[in-house]
Design a protein around this motif. Structure first.
Motif, PDB file in Angstrom:
ATOM      1  N   SER A 113      -1.572   1.637  -1.511  1.00 21.86           N
ATOM      2  CA  SER A 113      -0.464   1.251  -0.414  1.00 21.86           C
ATOM      3  C   SER A 113       0.648   2.545   0.178  1.00 21.86           C
ATOM      4  CB  SER A 113      -0.059  -0.082  -0.910  1.00 21.86           C
ATOM      5  OG  SER A 113       0.566  -0.032  -1.847  1.00 21.86           O
ATOM      6  N   TRP A 114       1.574   1.990   0.769  1.00 21.14           N
ATOM      7  CA  TRP A 114       2.812   3.258   0.680  1.00 21.14           C
ATOM      8  C   TRP A 114       3.450   3.376  -0.809  1.00 21.14           C
ATOM      9  CZ3 TRP A 114       2.256   6.820   4.386  1.00 21.14           C
ATOM     10  CH2 TRP A 114       1.682   6.246   5.554  1.00 21.14           C
TER      11      TRP A 114
ATOM     12  N   SER B  62       8.390   0.957   1.231  1.00 19.64           N
ATOM     13  CA  SER B  62       9.059   0.368   1.741  1.00 19.64           C
ATOM     14  C   SER B  62      10.261   0.044   2.896  1.00 19.64           C
ATOM     15  CB  SER B  62       8.475  -1.124   1.849  1.00 19.64           C
ATOM     16  OG  SER B  62       8.848  -1.826   1.130  1.00 19.64           O
ATOM     17  N   ASN B  63      10.477  -0.310   3.572  1.00 21.17           N
ATOM     18  CA  ASN B  63      11.575  -0.539   5.012  1.00 21.17           C
ATOM     19  C   ASN B  63      12.540  -1.183   3.662  1.00 21.17           C
ATOM     20  OD1 ASN B  63      11.505   1.786   6.792  1.00 21.17           O
ATOM     21  ND2 ASN B  63       9.897   0.325   7.913  1.00 21.17           N
TER      22      ASN B  63
END
Lengths: 298, 264
Positions: B116-117, B120-121
């Motif tokens: 997964s990234w 995250s934002n």
């Protein structure tokens, strides 16, 4: 003349895949991995042998990719688990691969003339061989650039980057640096072998010698790309590598066109890379000189 | 929280250069203890911290963190419960990566990393919030490469990274020794605050007697690979540098000879 440039661009696109592989070890992991000299020929050997014996060229190319990953795995285990210095681990795998590649092909070179390759479907659509290589190369390179851009933004990708940047810090953040180094070497050599398999198919033969000097060509492409096309961010870096590989091929094509004997090519490449790598040293000498020429303060 | 049972560490064992860095070393910390560790050069302070962090194994004895025997665990596995700040500001952060990327690496300490990234934002907002507490203006430079920061900024960031995921044990290895006095004070204040806010069990190695006395609730002095002084509570609060020097002389039978510790 135009044909020569087009040929250089198409070949450059195939070498770009190898350049990206070299970049992963040389820049991201901070390891000069000599395995590539063996894995590029291994990719060519696996693809050529499989295609020659009637395998679907696309499956053969995938097989070459897997073969390269295995080569990277061996170097990674030699380096991390058995604690052999990275440079030496790469040399050991490279030497071993020379014999392995001979075993795979059964002889020193294998011709693929008049045999279908991954480029044949495009040629059947009416493209010239050069254009077919260029189109296929372009699509593959862009797919790889996209995949790697995504991958190095993931948690695992970030962990690999941190490992290359500062292993001490990476371990303190709970990263298994040994596994990350192995993973990086696996991906890198997979790409290098993939590149080798495509080069062999585009030139219609595989040769046991074709890996010699490839690490230097890879480094030259990395450096040319970084210096000319910039390194603003990771995406920019990847594109620079592709353009660097193409530029290198164009330079070589032009130099040969101007009449340099092909046998001197490796010497020329080595000198180019030596100069490029030592640029920072020259700069420190040049700065005070410039200063004094301008008469003082800067 | 931390229990150390008779650990021993020898370097170059069996050679003429054999050096016993730790011998029969025992220590036990309660939860929330903030212990300063002081001692001369070669007393074994850094070896002790590195043994706890798992940089190298011990020859004898055992190390337990919160009841878990970590003696045989490799460094990266221990990191899930240990936060660390090093002496060298370059050591604790990845210089070619951005501030937010470094924080994201720390945020995933102790967690299995996936595809997964890497950031995250939602996290970015959290990081901004934390960074603004440092008062260094870093909250507006999330993308800046850490290599561009000053030593003090890097240490403050490393401190934030070490405490971002609440560690069971915080190890500060002379983390202000490479900074100028003013920056060192600021980083120490931050350390104090983070330790207090998180009620963190902390070991802080220092060369500076004043720092060792002013910070923490317990002080241990090391000499030749063992603890020779252990001062806590009330007694620690009354302590002065002169006391400490006198007591060092009594216990070790030597003069405390270390300019760096005395002059600063």
């Amino acid at each position: 003349m135009f044909d020569i440039i087009l040929g250089a661009i198409s070949l450059g696109l195939l070498w770009a895949i190898m350049t990206i592989g070299v970049y992963i070890t040389y820049r991201i992991l901070d390891i000069a991995d000599l395995t590539v000299e063996g894995s590029i020929a291994m990719g060519a050997a696996i693809a050529a042998f499989s295609i020659f014996n009637g395998m679907n060229p696309f499956i053969a190319t995938c097989l070459a990719f897997v073969g390269g990953m295995l080569a990277g795995l061996v170097t990674g285990i030699l380096h991390t688990k058995l604690k052999i210095p990275a440079l030496l681990a790469g040399i050991l795998t490279m030497i071993a691969l020379y014999s392995v590649n001979l075993r795979i092909m059964g002889k020193a070179n294998l011709s693929l003339l008049r045999i279908d390759t991954v480029f044949t479907p495009l040629e059947n659509l009416g493209l010239s061989p050069t254009n077919a290589v260029m189109l296929f190369g372009f699509i593959s390179v862009m797919a790889i650039v996209g995949l790697l851009y995504w991958f190095f933004g993931t948690e695992i990708g970030c962990a690999i980057r941190a490992t290359g940047d500062n292993p001490q810090m990476a371990r303190a953040q709970g990263i298994n640096t040994n596994n990350m180094i192995i993973l990086g070497l696996v991906i890198s050599n997979g790409l290098v072998a993939l590149s080798g398999s495509l080069i062999a198919q585009s030139q219609s033969f595989a040769d046991i010698q074709m890996g010699i000097g490839s690490i230097v060509i890879g480094l030259a492409s990395v450096i040319i790309g970084e210096v000319i096309f910039g390194t603003r961010n990771f995406f920019n870096c990847l594109i620079s590598l592709v353009l660097g590989a193409i530029t290198y091929r164009i330079i070589i094509a032009l130099v040969l066109k101007m009449g340099m004997p092909a046998n001197d090519l490796k010497l020329f490449t080595a000198i180019t890379v030596a100069i490029a790598l030592s640029l920072p040293v020259f700069k420190t000498y040049l700065r005070p000189l410039k200063k004094s020429l301008r008469g003082g303060d800067l | 929280m931390l229990v150390i049972n008779g650990i021993e560490k020898k370097f170059n064992a069996g050679t003429v250069n054999e050096k016993v860095a730790l011998s029969n070393f025992n220590l036990s910390l309660a939860e929330g203890d903030f212990v300063t560790v002081i001692g001369g050069n070669g007393a074994g302070k850094s070896t002790f911290l590195n043994c706890v962090a798992g940089v190298f194994g011990v020859d004898k004895g055992s190390i337990l963190i919160d009841g878990l025997d970590v003696t045989k665990l490799p460094e990266h596995k221990r990191s899930s419960v240990i936060g660390r700040v090093f002496q060298d500001p370059m050591m604790g952060t990845a210089g070619n990566m951005g501030i937010e990327e470094n924080l994201a690496l720390a945020y995933r300490r102790g967690k299995t990393r996936s595809l997964s990234w890497g950031i995250s934002n939602k996290e970015r907002e959290i990081y901004k919030e934390y960074l603004s507490h440092l008062d260094l203006g870093l909250e507006n430079r999330l993308h800046a490469k850490v290599g561009l920061l000053s030593g003090g900024q890097r240490q403050a960031l490393t401190l934030l990274m070490a405490t971002l995921k609440k560690p069971k044990l915080l190890l500060l290895d002379e983390h202000t020794a490479a900074l100028d006095p003013k920056t060192a004070d600021k980083v120490l204040q931050l350390s104090d605050r983070f330790v207090k806010e998180g009620n963190l069990t902390t070991l802080m190695v220092t060369h500076n007697m004043r720092h060792a006395i002013e910070h923490g609730n317990r002080l241990i002095m090391m000499h030749e690979g063992r603890v020779i002084l252990d001062i806590k509570g009330e007694e620690k609060q009354q302590l002065t540098v002169e006391d400490l020097l006198k007591r060092f002389g009594q216990v070790s039978g030597e003069e405390f000879a270390n300019d760096r510790a005395l002059l600063s």
